[in-house]
Design a protein around this motif. Structure first.
Motif, mmCIF file in Angstrom:
data_model
loop_
_atom_site.group_PDB
_atom_site.id
_atom_site.type_symbol
_atom_site.label_atom_id
_atom_site.label_comp_id
_atom_site.label_asym_id
_atom_site.label_seq_id
_atom_site.Cartn_x
_atom_site.Cartn_y
_atom_site.Cartn_z
ATOM 1 N N ASN A 46 0.921 -1.195 0.171
ATOM 2 C CA ASN A 46 -0.049 0.005 -0.102
ATOM 3 C C ASN A 46 0.919 1.352 0.142
ATOM 4 N N ASN A 47 1.971 1.377 -0.700
ATOM 5 C CA ASN A 47 2.866 2.333 -0.813
ATOM 6 C C ASN A 47 3.663 2.561 0.314
ATOM 7 N N ASN A 48 3.579 1.477 1.442
ATOM 8 C CA ASN A 48 4.383 1.758 2.644
ATOM 9 C C ASN A 48 5.627 0.922 2.586
ATOM 10 N N LEU A 49 6.660 1.158 3.253
ATOM 11 C CA LEU A 49 7.868 0.423 3.534
ATOM 12 C C LEU A 49 7.615 -0.418 4.541
ATOM 13 N N CYS A 50 7.670 -1.790 4.357
ATOM 14 C CA CYS A 50 7.476 -2.739 5.554
ATOM 15 C C CYS A 50 8.661 -3.681 5.695
ATOM 16 N N PHE A 51 9.234 -3.860 6.962
ATOM 17 C CA PHE A 51 10.447 -4.656 7.329
ATOM 18 C C PHE A 51 9.892 -5.682 8.092
ATOM 19 N N PHE A 52 10.532 -6.991 7.860
ATOM 20 C CA PHE A 52 10.569 -8.111 8.565
ATOM 21 C C PHE A 52 11.804 -8.715 9.048
ATOM 22 N N GLY A 53 11.673 -9.411 10.022
ATOM 23 C CA GLY A 53 13.071 -9.873 10.584
ATOM 24 C C GLY A 53 12.691 -11.215 11.287
ATOM 25 N N PHE A 54 13.750 -11.871 12.019
ATOM 26 C CA PHE A 54 13.766 -13.063 12.755
ATOM 27 C C PHE A 54 14.431 -12.653 14.052
ATOM 28 N N PHE A 55 13.754 -12.815 15.123
ATOM 29 C CA PHE A 55 14.081 -12.571 16.474
ATOM 30 C C PHE A 55 13.432 -13.306 17.284
ATOM 31 N N LYS A 56 14.146 -13.760 18.467
ATOM 32 C CA LYS A 56 13.931 -14.786 19.590
ATOM 33 C C LYS A 56 12.980 -15.898 19.148
ATOM 34 N N ASP A 57 13.756 -16.601 18.145
ATOM 35 C CA ASP A 57 13.264 -17.851 17.151
ATOM 36 C C ASP A 57 11.792 -17.696 16.731
ATOM 37 N N ARG A 58 11.634 -16.485 16.024
ATOM 38 C CA ARG A 58 10.443 -16.505 15.165
ATOM 39 C C ARG A 58 10.499 -15.075 14.530
ATOM 40 N N TYR A 59 9.551 -14.990 13.225
ATOM 41 C CA TYR A 59 9.446 -14.016 12.509
ATOM 42 C C TYR A 59 8.733 -12.970 13.076
ATOM 43 N N VAL A 60 9.179 -11.624 12.869
ATOM 44 C CA VAL A 60 8.210 -10.575 13.318
ATOM 45 C C VAL A 60 8.153 -9.436 12.280
ATOM 46 N N LEU A 61 7.272 -8.622 12.728
ATOM 47 C CA LEU A 61 7.470 -7.146 11.803
ATOM 48 C C LEU A 61 7.839 -6.287 12.530
ATOM 49 N N TRP A 62 9.067 -5.904 11.926
ATOM 50 C CA TRP A 62 10.282 -5.196 12.613
ATOM 51 C C TRP A 62 10.069 -3.614 12.255
ATOM 52 N N GLY A 63 9.395 -2.987 13.127
ATOM 53 C CA GLY A 63 9.234 -1.662 13.151
ATOM 54 C C GLY A 63 7.506 -1.370 12.358
ATOM 55 N N HIS A 64 7.286 -0.125 12.601
ATOM 56 C CA HIS A 64 6.065 0.479 11.958
ATOM 57 C C HIS A 64 6.142 0.779 10.591
ATOM 58 N N PRO A 65 5.054 0.157 9.650
ATOM 59 C CA PRO A 65 5.278 0.610 8.403
ATOM 60 C C PRO A 65 5.486 1.928 8.217
ATOM 61 N N ILE A 66 6.370 2.177 7.035
ATOM 62 C CA ILE A 66 6.662 3.654 6.810
ATOM 63 C C ILE A 66 6.096 4.143 5.453
ATOM 64 N N GLY A 67 5.244 5.335 5.633
ATOM 65 C CA GLY A 67 4.427 5.685 4.393
ATOM 66 C C GLY A 67 3.310 6.273 4.985
ATOM 67 N N GLY A 68 2.545 6.122 5.797
ATOM 68 C CA GLY A 68 1.190 6.582 6.419
ATOM 69 C C GLY A 68 -0.011 6.409 5.417
ATOM 70 N N ASN A 69 0.092 5.233 4.694
ATOM 71 C CA ASN A 69 -1.060 5.134 3.693
ATOM 72 C C ASN A 69 -1.668 3.795 4.233
ATOM 73 N N LYS A 70 -3.004 3.750 4.390
ATOM 74 C CA LYS A 70 -3.856 2.846 4.810
ATOM 75 C C LYS A 70 -3.378 2.029 5.712
#
Length: 307
Positions: A46-70
């Protein structure tokens, strides 16, 4: 989803520059140097930059999506991606978001509760004025001030601006030396964290020219005994990304932190520059001006609580 590679720097940095109150992790540099151990991936949703990562033995959403759209729709999409990533590797856990700024806390909690996900923020960034760290006045900085004074009195020291061609090989050797001495005093369980931190520090040095980081090196009797590298976040803030010293020289780390601040103030041309530092445990006994809810990275190994 895409890996974090150098050729995408400009595209990603355009998103990061829109963040009004940047954290140390809201830069391409931080995501790039930690990309391998934290399995960073990114996507435009949705025109937002979204980061993902692996932390404490699981995948996570890494930070808030950047862009402010939807924002709500984007969060739900991100949580579903995290859910699929974990399911594909047989990891049974609710999707979670980490390293979320305080201003987005309510939005994340509300979305998580309504959709069966989990919200979490793990540790803190610490924000200081450079003036305080340079001058080290008042009782709260007494121990650091004493160490800096002892170090300056006992060593024939000099400070230079970091130059890749001139200093990178010596800095890499210093990082190896730092690792060797840490390895002698840590438990076996901490060695993975030590390896990841060592590799991230080396990557920062090796690609410093491409990443545009600034820094200083510290010498005693013309021998390199410390390096500190960071980057400006905006016109008023800079981030200290990595500092390594030869721990045989007591007070060197406190000294180079102060010198980095003085250099940062000149780089950013501001009288009141603030700097962000990462300390991986919330109980770190360091006075702070302001704390920002942040991520927990692979922590510095055997990090002292003072000094």
């Amino acid at each position: 989803m895409k890996k974090v590679i150098l050729k995408d720097k400009n595209q990603l940095q355009k998103f990061f520059k829109t963040v009004k109150e940047p954290l140390a992790d809201t830069t391409f540099t931080m995501r790039y140097v930690w990309a391998e151990p934290l399995r960073h991936r990114w996507a435009i949703i949705n025109n937002n930059l979204c980061f993902f990562g692996f932390f404490k033995d699981r995948y996570v959403l890494w930070g808030h999506p950047i862009g402010g759209n939807k924002p709500i729709e984007t969060l739900i999409d991100c949580f579903n991606i995290v859910k699929r990533l974990n399911e594909n590797e047989g990891i049974k856990t609710k999707p979670i978001a980490i390293y979320i700024p305080e201003e987005f806390k309510d939005e994340h909690i509300s979305t998580a509760v309504k959709n069966g996900f989990t919200f979490g923020y793990w540790t803190q960034d610490y924000i200081y004025t450079s003036k305080d760290l340079i001058q080290l006045k008042s009782k709260k900085y007494k121990s650091k001030r004493n160490l800096v004074n002892i170090f300056a009195r006992n060593e024939n020291i000099s400070v230079e601006e970091f130059n890749f061609e001139k200093h990178s090989n010596e800095c890499l050797k210093l990082i190896d030396l730092w690792r060797q001495r840490k390895e002698d005093v840590i438990n076996e369980i901490d060695k993975y964290a030590l390896d990841t931190e060592t590799n991230a520090a080396k990557k920062l040095v090796r690609f410093s020219n491409h990443l545009g980081v600034k820094g200083i090196i510290l010498k005693s009797d013309e021998k390199l005994i410390g390096v500190s590298l960071g980057e400006p976040l905006n016109d008023e803030m800079c981030s200290n990304i990595m500092e390594k010293t030869n721990n045989v020289f007591r007070g060197a780390s406190e000294f180079i932190f102060r010198e980095f601040e003085e250099g940062s103030a000149m780089i950013l041309n501001a009288d009141e520059v603030t700097s962000i530092f990462h300390f991986p445990i919330s109980s770190t006994d360091i006075p702070r001006i302001k704390s920002v809810k942040a991520r927990e990275s692979a922590p510095p190994v055997a990090m002292p609580k003072s000094g």
